[in-house]
Write an enzyme that holds these catalytic residues in place. Sequence first.
Site, PDB file in Angstrom:
ATOM      1  N   ASP A  21     -10.818   2.220  -2.978  1.00 56.83           N
ATOM      2  CA  ASP A  21     -11.445   1.990  -1.895  1.00 56.83           C
ATOM      3  C   ASP A  21     -13.037   1.919  -1.916  1.00 56.83           C
ATOM      4  O   ASP A  21     -13.823   1.429  -1.066  1.00 56.83           O
ATOM      5  CB  ASP A  21     -11.092   2.732  -0.773  1.00 56.83           C
ATOM      6  CG  ASP A  21      -9.594   2.444  -0.168  1.00 56.83           C
ATOM      7  OD1 ASP A  21      -9.034   1.298  -0.556  1.00 56.83           O
ATOM      8  OD2 ASP A  21      -9.000   3.349   0.360  1.00 56.83           O
ATOM      9  N   ASP A  38       0.868  -1.292   0.028  1.00 63.11           N
ATOM     10  CA  ASP A  38       0.096   0.056  -0.022  1.00 63.11           C
ATOM     11  C   ASP A  38       0.837   1.368   0.015  1.00 63.11           C
ATOM     12  O   ASP A  38       1.997   1.344   0.375  1.00 63.11           O
ATOM     13  CB  ASP A  38      -0.879  -0.034   1.339  1.00 63.11           C
ATOM     14  CG  ASP A  38      -2.378   0.677   0.952  1.00 63.11           C
ATOM     15  OD1 ASP A  38      -2.314   1.524   0.245  1.00 63.11           O
ATOM     16  OD2 ASP A  38      -3.311   0.279   1.782  1.00 63.11           O
TER      17      ASP A  38
END
Length: 742
Positions: free
Chosen positions: A561, A491
């Site tokens: 997301d 990430d």
Amino acid sequence: MNYMTFSLIPNPYDCQPNNRHFVYTLFMKFHRYLFLSIVACLACLSIYGAPSPDALAPNGILDLKTKSFSVGFQVGDGGRLYQHAVAAPVNPKLLRASEAYPQAGDGYVWEPAIQIIHADGNTSTDLIYQSVTRKKDEFGRELVRIRLHDPAYPVEVALCFRIDQARDVIEEWTEITHHEAAPIVLEHMASSSLLLSTNVYLTHFFGDWASEMLTPITEPLTPGTKVLDSKIGVRADQFNNPSFILSMDGVPQENSGRVLAGSLEWSGSFQFAFDNNAEGVRALCGINPFSSQYYLNPGETFVTPKMLWVWSSNGLGEMSRKLHSWARDYGMRDGYKTRQVLLNNWEATGFDFDFNRVVGLYDPAKEIGAELFLLDDGWFGNKYPRVNDHAGLGDWQPNLKRLPEGLPPLAAEAVKRGLRFGIWMEPEMVNPKSELFDEHPDWVIAQPKRELELQRNQLILDLTRPEVQAFEWQSIQNIIGISNITYAKWDCNRYITQPGSTYLPPDRQSHLWIDYVNALYALMEKTAKTFPDTELMLCSGGGGRVDYGALKYFHEFWPSDYTDPVARVPMQWDYSYFFPPMAMASHVTHWGNRPMHFACSVAMSARFGMDLDLTKLPAEDKAVCAGAISAYKRIREVTQLGDLYRLEDPHGTFRGALNYVSPDQTRAVVFVFQLNNGQNAVVRPEGLDPAKNYTIHECNPAPGRAVMTQEGKTFTGETLMRDGLLPSCSKALEASVVELGS
Ligand code: GLA
């Protein structure tokens, strides 16, 4: 088919272009720069030696072409290299505006591809054709290098092309070398500066966190310069995407018209400047020159990132299929290996878990058929535990309160139950609340005398610093080197806002943007090579790093997301222009509280996964999920490895539809997503073999809905493509997944 040639037609200078132009230029500069010219002349000779006969001999034609695309180059009077505009009639006049790789400072007045400040302060560059070499690489792609040089300075520029003939793909980049007495400064260094006709439409994609790729914009490129760029450094994208489409025939169509996809293989700041001047539209693509002056030492070579171009004479569908096929071989890892069904704990637990809670998720995961468990953020940090997003990044030791024996038993418990185990990491980042920051406050990217600016409470480690490179590499090995860890999510939850390095000297601060990304790639490459059996997901606070620069070290990416399936339908549609759906992680979550059958069907159309607390899921929903997973396992060979046909664009309409066809055309899977109420119209699949028979079967039908009228019936591909099939879904938030098997 538009079958053009990519030719380099010499002019009379071409018998010995270097020789003649060299002498001419020296003569012209003689009065002005006597001393400099002599120095430059000596230096030039030291690199080039005596000018050699032109490599284009005997007929002077260089025929570089892909199956249905080409670009024509020509050397003009004075030895300059020109490019004939793509999709435009050949203009016999060679004007400065149609130079192949325009140089700033000596007559070219539009946006340049290259701008150099020479060691003596001269801000002009002239590039003259020198030679061309062509060879095949081990995969059969052709490598072409067109070498140019500056007659007044020992500077050489190679325009490089790697051509995948059958797929109509050209990767293009530039290599810049010099032998001046001191460093030169690169102010502009485009990877590509392709010239096209003036009648070009641009499609680009705007978005932000949780809305990545959600806003496609198509517009004609009118006179002037249209710039799409990013200035955020460690990931290409937060707002503009580093991929776009150019159409030569108006608004691009799915199955007709000439289109060219462009995608920059770079995860840092980029710039696309579409300069529409009298000679056509020039697409200048590459590293963003903003604040990125690069000091190049004598003898060093600056290699730009690669610009990927994919041509189709038959619209966007064919363009994407070629690009996906290229990506399986060169743009991602293991492009021919089906992916497994993943269960992630992020939505189920957030930061709130311990050993028992995680292990408690395994059995329900296994029961519904998941194959891989991914433990997300929150497993590390002791002095500053990572129990929320305020602390712990950088301290990559398992939190011993939550996981008393660390990660190995967690992974072992998963494997014992027949699940693979994966782990989340964010190796480039640090929270100020961390032991790492306590020890090395000078390791972060920051501007002296300015207050540290946090994003998501975190800072970025300065990867130009060798100790940081060593630290990150060690952390990665410690995390994914643990036995039974076979998957990792990498990430990157913030971008650069204060571009200062305590490692780079004051006069090289502008190198941060480029050196960071190159150091990052070195880390990613080492990770991929050292852990060849570990699958990697590329994530960046959602889809901030979806580009082919990074993806080649990864198996897949996290598009956003934003997992509401209603948004994922158009978002995944847009990503699919450039990326194979098998590379798109698509997880079922509760975002939007959509019907479970709809959410599962959307996730099944890409790389299927779940982010659900199965311990709390109602039995009916669990049954739908289990049915979806079992159906997915049957169809994934087709959806992951087959060809994609986009059938009905979901943007602004009541439904979207697409289908996949297996490479041998024996099987296909059709997806219909009903976003709003609308008519129950037929959907027409594409790409089937007209002569083959296909039997219709709806996968995992929604509970309580009437079966399709054509269920179990067999039709030829020709009939199905002509008459279509009537899906069972007709109301908002219903979906149908229909298998066509022969
Ligand atoms: C990012 C990712 C999410 C999740 C969180 C964890 O936002 O996009 O999927 O991993 O980080 O902090």
